[in-house]
Design a protein around this motif. Structure first.
Motif, PDB file in Angstrom:
ATOM      1  N   VAL A   6       0.869  -1.182   0.000  1.00 17.13           N
ATOM      2  CA  VAL A   6       0.000   0.000   0.000  1.00 17.13           C
ATOM      3  C   VAL A   6       0.901   1.226   0.000  1.00 17.13           C
ATOM      4  N   ASN A   7       0.780   2.050  -1.043  1.00 13.09           N
ATOM      5  CA  ASN A   7       1.677   3.194  -1.222  1.00 13.09           C
ATOM      6  C   ASN A   7       0.940   4.522  -1.166  1.00 13.09           C
ATOM      7  N   GLU A   8       1.149   5.280  -0.118  1.00 16.99           N
ATOM      8  CA  GLU A   8       0.710   6.674   0.005  1.00 16.99           C
ATOM      9  C   GLU A   8      -0.767   6.858  -0.357  1.00 16.99           C
ATOM     10  N   ILE A  32      -1.317   6.710   3.567  1.00 17.19           N
ATOM     11  CA  ILE A  32      -1.104   5.416   4.216  1.00 17.19           C
ATOM     12  C   ILE A  32      -0.152   4.553   3.390  1.00 17.19           C
ATOM     13  N   SER A  33       0.888   4.035   4.029  1.00 18.40           N
ATOM     14  CA  SER A  33       1.839   3.134   3.362  1.00 18.40           C
ATOM     15  C   SER A  33       2.220   1.994   4.300  1.00 18.40           C
ATOM     16  N   PHE A  34       2.152   0.774   3.804  1.00 17.39           N
ATOM     17  CA  PHE A  34       2.631  -0.396   4.547  1.00 17.39           C
ATOM     18  C   PHE A  34       2.666  -1.586   3.596  1.00 17.39           C
ATOM     19  N   ILE A  70      -2.339   0.577  -4.760  1.00 19.87           N
ATOM     20  CA  ILE A  70      -2.423  -0.699  -4.060  1.00 19.87           C
ATOM     21  C   ILE A  70      -1.863  -1.771  -4.991  1.00 19.87           C
ATOM     22  N   PHE A  71      -0.772  -2.401  -4.587  1.00 18.38           N
ATOM     23  CA  PHE A  71      -0.194  -3.488  -5.372  1.00 18.38           C
ATOM     24  C   PHE A  71      -0.444  -4.808  -4.660  1.00 18.38           C
ATOM     25  N   LYS A 230      -4.743   8.367   9.799  1.00 16.28           N
ATOM     26  CA  LYS A 230      -3.296   8.324   9.591  1.00 16.28           C
ATOM     27  C   LYS A 230      -2.691   7.097  10.261  1.00 16.28           C
ATOM     28  N   LEU A 231      -1.722   6.499   9.591  1.00 17.80           N
ATOM     29  CA  LEU A 231      -0.989   5.386  10.181  1.00 17.80           C
ATOM     30  C   LEU A 231       0.114   5.986  11.043  1.00 17.80           C
ATOM     31  N   ILE A 232      -0.160   6.095  12.340  1.00 17.60           N
ATOM     32  CA  ILE A 232       0.754   6.843  13.201  1.00 17.60           C
ATOM     33  C   ILE A 232       1.944   6.006  13.654  1.00 17.60           C
ATOM     34  N   GLU A 233       1.757   4.673  13.688  1.00 19.68           N
ATOM     35  CA  GLU A 233       2.862   3.807  14.087  1.00 19.68           C
ATOM     36  C   GLU A 233       2.735   2.465  13.381  1.00 19.68           C
TER      37      GLU A 233
END
Length: 273
Positions: A6-8, A32-34, A70-71, A230-233
């Motif tokens: 997941v990119n930005e 959001i990125s992870f 999203i990949f 937001k993905l804070i951590e």
């Protein structure tokens, strides 16, 4: 290459009055990125309104984000061709919170589980029935449950049927959107044990979306925390989460009541933060 990347990702919903849409919108996901690797579980924690369910919809292709990508298995799910999207739908499954609204009340357990098999597999009637019985047994039910309707099952039993349907095509990733939240604690524990067993046996990966820290701690390899979109951590280990000094995370940990001995080590650490 990660199974899911997941990119930005940023996504907004338009605000609306009684008569018309307003010009401004509400951002529910922001940058959001992870990533999720094969055979692992990312527990995505957050309170109500944090954006967790919207994130799940974006990954499933149900809500196209305004920005970001999203990949899945290397494919951009929003730019993939029809054939690739068909493959993605097979390898990316979901189990929602409400087990009853996730099924057709007029369909038997056999027909509910048969749906994806009919769409993707070319099985004879005998092969399909044998496969469905094996799936029911895999999730702790049996052949005698084939002809039962949703109202004849408890919430936990019906969620097992939803899980059986989700694993029927041997997917690579299952999104679990508050999949145990509506169940009592005993049933939650049984379902979580089932999910962990299936993960180990089939090499499944999960995105476990939840507000329940204990549930996430039970099944997850890594943990993320969403707050106001937001993905804070993002924590590579559960121990990092338990020792984090982030004020939002500390508040989440402080809400844990270690009523079971299994989780009292968490409660003990919380009291020192």
């Amino acid at each position: 290459m990660s199974l899911l990347q997941v990119n930005e990702v940023t996504h907004s919903y338009g605000a609306r009055t009684f008569f018309k849409w307003k010009n401004h919108s509400k951002t529910v996901l922001s940058d959001i990125s992870f990533s999720i690797e094969e055979g692992t579980c990312l527990g995505m924690l957050g309170t109500s309104g944090a954006g967790k369910s919207t994130l799940g919809k974006v990954i499933l292709g149900l809500e196209q984000p305004q920005y970001g990508q999203i990949f899945f298995q290397g494919y951009d799910i929003y730019k993939a061709d029809k054939q690739t999207r068909h493959k993605i739908r097979r390898d990316l499954q979901v189990v929602f919170q409400d087990s009853y609204s996730s099924v057709n009340p007029r369909m038997t357990a056999e027909r509910i589980i048969a749906e994806p098999l009919k769409n993707y597999e070319q099985l004879t009637v005998t092969e399909q029935k044998r496969t469905i019985i094996e799936l029911l047994e895999r999730v702790g039910l049996s052949e005698k449950d084939l002809k039962k309707y949703p109202h004849q099952f408890s919430g936990g039993q019906l969620q097992r049927i939803n899980i059986a349907r989700a694993i029927s095509l041997k997917p690579k990733l299952i999104i679990l959107d508050e999949a145990v939240s509506s169940l009592d604690r005993v049933t939650q524990t049984l379902i979580l044990e089932l999910l962990r067993e299936l993960k180990e046996n089939f090499g499944l990966a999960y995105l476990f979306i939840t507000h329940d820290i204990k549930a996430a701690y039970t099944i997850s390899n890594t943990l993320g925390v969403l707050e106001k979109g937001k993905l804070i951590e993002l924590y590579d280990s559960k121990n990092q989460f338990l020792t984090s000094e982030n004020p939002v995370v500390r508040e989440m940990r402080g809400s844990i009541l270690a009523e079971h001995p299994r989780f009292r080590s968490i409660g003990t650490r919380v009291s020192r933060t």
